[in-house]
Design an enzyme around this catalytic site. Sequence first.
Site, PDB file in Angstrom:
ATOM      1  N   HIS A  34      37.005  40.730  46.455  1.00 19.70           N
ATOM      2  CA  HIS A  34      36.243  38.968  46.315  1.00 19.70           C
ATOM      3  C   HIS A  34      35.959  38.005  47.536  1.00 19.70           C
ATOM      4  O   HIS A  34      35.622  37.584  48.630  1.00 19.70           O
ATOM      5  CB  HIS A  34      36.359  37.955  45.265  1.00 19.70           C
ATOM      6  CG  HIS A  34      36.046  37.041  45.827  1.00 19.70           C
ATOM      7  ND1 HIS A  34      36.299  36.005  46.040  1.00 19.70           N
ATOM      8  CD2 HIS A  34      35.115  36.680  44.584  1.00 19.70           C
ATOM      9  CE1 HIS A  34      35.256  35.051  45.638  1.00 19.70           C
ATOM     10  NE2 HIS A  34      34.584  35.545  45.358  1.00 19.70           N
ATOM     11  N   HIS A  82      33.381  39.957  34.167  1.00 23.12           N
ATOM     12  CA  HIS A  82      34.030  39.147  35.496  1.00 23.12           C
ATOM     13  C   HIS A  82      34.626  39.744  36.600  1.00 23.12           C
ATOM     14  O   HIS A  82      35.866  39.429  35.708  1.00 23.12           O
ATOM     15  CB  HIS A  82      34.085  37.379  35.716  1.00 23.12           C
ATOM     16  CG  HIS A  82      33.436  36.780  36.929  1.00 23.12           C
ATOM     17  ND1 HIS A  82      34.997  36.398  37.325  1.00 23.12           N
ATOM     18  CD2 HIS A  82      32.970  37.074  37.754  1.00 23.12           C
ATOM     19  CE1 HIS A  82      35.051  35.633  38.131  1.00 23.12           C
ATOM     20  NE2 HIS A  82      33.411  35.819  38.776  1.00 23.12           N
TER      21      HIS A  82
END
Length: 293
Positions: free
Chosen positions: A51, A9
Site C-alpha cells: 500500500h 480489503h
Amino acid sequence: MTAPLIFGHRGAPSVLPENTLAGFQHAIDAGADGLELDVLLTGDHTPVVTHNPRLLADTTRDAGGRWLPQEGPALASLTLEELQAYDVGAIQPGSAYDRKHPDQQAQGFTPIPTLDAFLALVAAQPRRIELLIELKHDPDAQDAPSFERFVSLVEARVRKHGLIEQSYVHAFHWGILSAAAKVAPNWRRSHLSISRKTDPDGTLYEGSPWMDGVSADPDRMLQDLVARGAKVWSPYYKDLTPEMLHKAQDLGLKVMTWTVNGTENLTSDIEKGVDGLISDMPGPAVLLRDGQR
C-alpha cells in the site's frame, strides 16, 4: 435486490497481515467473492502488492528482525531483491496499526509479494475470484511512473494469468483510469473517491488533481464517469447517500463502498443495496450478507 459482492480489503487484515498471500487466501477461504489489493513498482519496475510508497514502520522489520524505527526507504529506490529482504508478517506492538487490528495474527518471515505471485494464487483457485487492483499514484509524487507505463506493466501480468475478465483497474487518481481507457480499453475501470467533507485529505472536490477534470458536482460527476466508460464508482462508505446510490445505479454504474467494518456499518450498506462491499473483515461480512438473503 441482489446481494452485494464481498471483497477482502488487502486480504483480511482483521485476521492476518494485509496484502500478504496468507491474508488473501484466508479471505478466499472465508467465502469472499473478491479481493482488493494495492500495487506499486519497485526500482527495477516489478509490480508488487503493497500500500505505502515507503516501507511502513508499523508493519516492517529488516533482515535482522528489527522493527524500522521510522518510515523506511521508498519502494522506487529498491530492487525487488532488496525489497524482499524486509519482513511484513506482523504488526509492531503498541503501534497505530496494532490498535487498528488488535486481533491480527503474526506470521513467520513474510516478504512483500510480487503481483505475479498474487495472480498465480488467484488463478489456482477452484472458483472465480473478482479483483479490484488498485494502482497507487499520488498527483504530487515526483518519482512516479507514467500512467501508461504503470497500467501497461500491470495489465500485461493480469492478462498473462488469464484474469482480465474477472478484474478491475481501481484507482483514486482518475488520470490512471483515463490512461487505462487508451492502453487497455477492455479492462474494466473502477473510480475510487473520498470527499473532503469526510476527510480533509479527500480526493473529491472541485479542481481536484485526483479527478482528471471530472466535475465534483455529484450529478455531473456520475454522468462524466459514465461518459468515460467507467464500470464502478467506489466511494468511501460514509460519503454514500441512498440518493447517490440510486442515481449511480440508474446510470448503469455498480457502486462498491470501502472500507466497511463492524456489524452496524456492514448491515447498513447491505440494506442500502450496494453492489459490493470492501471490508477488512470479509468472513463476518459474508456471514452477515448471507444471513439476510
